[in-house]
Design a protein around this motif. Structure first.
Motif, PDB file in Angstrom:
ATOM      1  N   HIS A 120       0.865  -1.187   0.000  1.00  0.00           N
ATOM      2  CA  HIS A 120       0.000   0.000   0.000  1.00  0.00           C
ATOM      3  C   HIS A 120       0.899   1.235   0.000  1.00  0.00           C
ATOM      4  CE1 HIS A 120       0.921  -0.534   4.243  1.00  0.00           C
ATOM      5  NE2 HIS A 120       0.334   0.613   4.560  1.00  0.00           N
ATOM      6  N   HIS A 133      -1.223  -1.209  -6.366  1.00  0.00           N
ATOM      7  CA  HIS A 133      -2.627  -1.328  -6.763  1.00  0.00           C
ATOM      8  C   HIS A 133      -3.167   0.039  -7.180  1.00  0.00           C
ATOM      9  CE1 HIS A 133      -6.946  -2.208  -6.584  1.00  0.00           C
ATOM     10  NE2 HIS A 133      -6.619  -3.488  -6.597  1.00  0.00           N
ATOM     11  N   GLN A 134      -4.025   0.043  -8.181  1.00  0.00           N
ATOM     12  CA  GLN A 134      -4.533   1.303  -8.732  1.00  0.00           C
ATOM     13  C   GLN A 134      -5.277   2.141  -7.695  1.00  0.00           C
ATOM     14  OE1 GLN A 134      -6.803   0.793 -12.311  1.00  0.00           O
ATOM     15  NE2 GLN A 134      -6.768   2.971 -12.807  1.00  0.00           N
ATOM     16  N   LEU A 135      -5.989   1.494  -6.779  1.00  0.00           N
ATOM     17  CA  LEU A 135      -6.739   2.231  -5.766  1.00  0.00           C
ATOM     18  C   LEU A 135      -5.843   2.962  -4.773  1.00  0.00           C
ATOM     19  CD1 LEU A 135      -9.673  -0.248  -4.974  1.00  0.00           C
ATOM     20  CD2 LEU A 135      -9.770   1.863  -6.317  1.00  0.00           C
ATOM     21  N   GLU A 136      -4.575   2.639  -4.784  1.00  0.00           N
ATOM     22  CA  GLU A 136      -3.628   3.319  -3.894  1.00  0.00           C
ATOM     23  C   GLU A 136      -3.036   4.581  -4.515  1.00  0.00           C
ATOM     24  OE1 GLU A 136      -2.499   2.387  -0.390  1.00  0.00           O
ATOM     25  OE2 GLU A 136      -4.585   1.966  -0.921  1.00  0.00           O
ATOM     26  N   HIS A 160       0.241  -1.295 -12.432  1.00  0.00           N
ATOM     27  CA  HIS A 160      -0.818  -1.516 -11.460  1.00  0.00           C
ATOM     28  C   HIS A 160      -0.991  -3.014 -11.218  1.00  0.00           C
ATOM     29  CE1 HIS A 160      -2.516   2.605 -12.697  1.00  0.00           C
ATOM     30  NE2 HIS A 160      -2.065   2.707 -11.457  1.00  0.00           N
ATOM     31  N   HIS A 204      -3.279  -6.194  -9.425  1.00  0.00           N
ATOM     32  CA  HIS A 204      -4.669  -6.519  -9.147  1.00  0.00           C
ATOM     33  C   HIS A 204      -4.757  -7.897  -8.488  1.00  0.00           C
ATOM     34  CE1 HIS A 204      -4.586  -3.868 -12.730  1.00  0.00           C
ATOM     35  NE2 HIS A 204      -5.587  -3.253 -12.112  1.00  0.00           N
ATOM     36  N   PHE A 221      -6.095  -9.300  -2.678  1.00  0.00           N
ATOM     37  CA  PHE A 221      -6.675  -7.980  -2.405  1.00  0.00           C
ATOM     38  C   PHE A 221      -7.226  -7.991  -0.989  1.00  0.00           C
ATOM     39  CE2 PHE A 221     -10.353  -4.914  -3.113  1.00  0.00           C
ATOM     40  CZ  PHE A 221      -9.550  -3.784  -3.063  1.00  0.00           C
ATOM     41  N   PRO A 256      -8.260  -5.058   1.333  1.00  0.00           N
ATOM     42  CA  PRO A 256      -8.512  -3.679   1.759  1.00  0.00           C
ATOM     43  C   PRO A 256      -9.009  -3.603   3.194  1.00  0.00           C
ATOM     44  CG  PRO A 256     -10.337  -4.471   0.448  1.00  0.00           C
ATOM     45  CD  PRO A 256      -9.284  -5.556   0.399  1.00  0.00           C
ATOM     46  N   GLY A 282      -6.608   0.175  -1.411  1.00  0.00           N
ATOM     47  CA  GLY A 282      -6.050  -0.726  -2.412  1.00  0.00           C
ATOM     48  C   GLY A 282      -4.972  -1.635  -1.863  1.00  0.00           C
ATOM     49  N   HIS A 283      -5.084  -1.976  -0.595  1.00  0.00           N
ATOM     50  CA  HIS A 283      -4.061  -2.792   0.056  1.00  0.00           C
ATOM     51  C   HIS A 283      -4.044  -4.195  -0.554  1.00  0.00           C
ATOM     52  CE1 HIS A 283      -1.445  -4.443   3.090  1.00  0.00           C
ATOM     53  NE2 HIS A 283      -1.499  -3.359   3.837  1.00  0.00           N
TER      54      HIS A 283
END
Length: 212
Positions: free
Chosen positions: A60, A83-86, A113, A115, A131, A133, A138-139
């Motif tokens: 993360h 990860h993209q969410l990070e 990125h 996934h 994954f 989180p 996006g951990h």
């Protein structure tokens, strides 16, 4: 065989990991080295063992886990995986880094990125991406089934869990991640966490007060 070398860096006592196998290829997970002496400690280990770093891979993007990413990227000219969410978590770091005494923080560019279900490969070795989180949106965690270990970041600690009071954190999500992604692993899997000493899945199932 994968060799796991931990380093504890920065005032947050963050665990950085260098993983390498018998080919000499290595990955660096969550480089938290900020001071020159910390970076020197990391690079000396790499040089003394004649390793060839091929990528930086992060669980993360909280400040304590990214302080050394840019310096390591520059040193070895290798890509950074996250990860993209990070991405927004990473971009926020520069807005508060000076408040924690890290005025020289340099934001790294994300190159790849990651996934759920992806593989991280180096040498003859492979880590599977989970994954997980809850501590961060996006951990992710990295699992090796052959040697039965997890590089878990700030999800599960010895008799504790990651904090959920930071932006993007959620207690129910974190507990669900642990139960559905980590606690389905066999009890003898070692968990190398982002802080503190390693633990095992079985020990945490029996003793973690947050998950009874």
């Amino acid at each position: 065989m994968i060799h796991i070398q931990p380093f504890t860096f920065n005032p947050f006592s963050e665990n950085t990991y260098v993983l390498h196998d018998d080919t000499g290829e290595a990955i660096i997970i969550d480089p938290g080295c900020y001071e020159k002496a910390e970076l020197d400690k990391l690079t000396t280990y790499i040089e003394n063992n004649q390793l060839r770093p091929v990528k930086i891979v992060n669980t993360h993007a909280h400040i304590d886990h990214v302080l050394g990413v840019e310096a390591v990227k520059r040193k070895y000219q290798i890509p950074f995986y996250l990860h993209q969410l990070e991405e927004p978590v990473l971009k926020a770091v520069k807005s508060y880094a000076s408040n924690y005494g890290f005025a020289q923080f340099s934001e790294p560019e994300i190159d790849v990125h990651l996934h759920e279900g992806d593989s991280v490969n180096f040498g003859k070795s492979t880590l599977k991406v989970l994954f997980v989180p809850g501590h961060a949106p996006g951990h992710i965690a990295f699992v090796n089934d052959a040697q039965r270990f997890v590089i878990g970041g700030d999800v599960l600690f010895r008799q504790s869990i990651g904090r959920t009071d930071l932006p993007g954190g959620n207690m129910n999500t974190l507990l669900s991640s642990i139960r559905t992604q980590l606690f389905v692993l066999p009890d003898d899997y070692t968990v190398y966490a982002g802080h503190m000493e390693p633990t095992t899945i079985g020990f945490e199932k029996k003793n973690n007060p947050f998950l009874r």
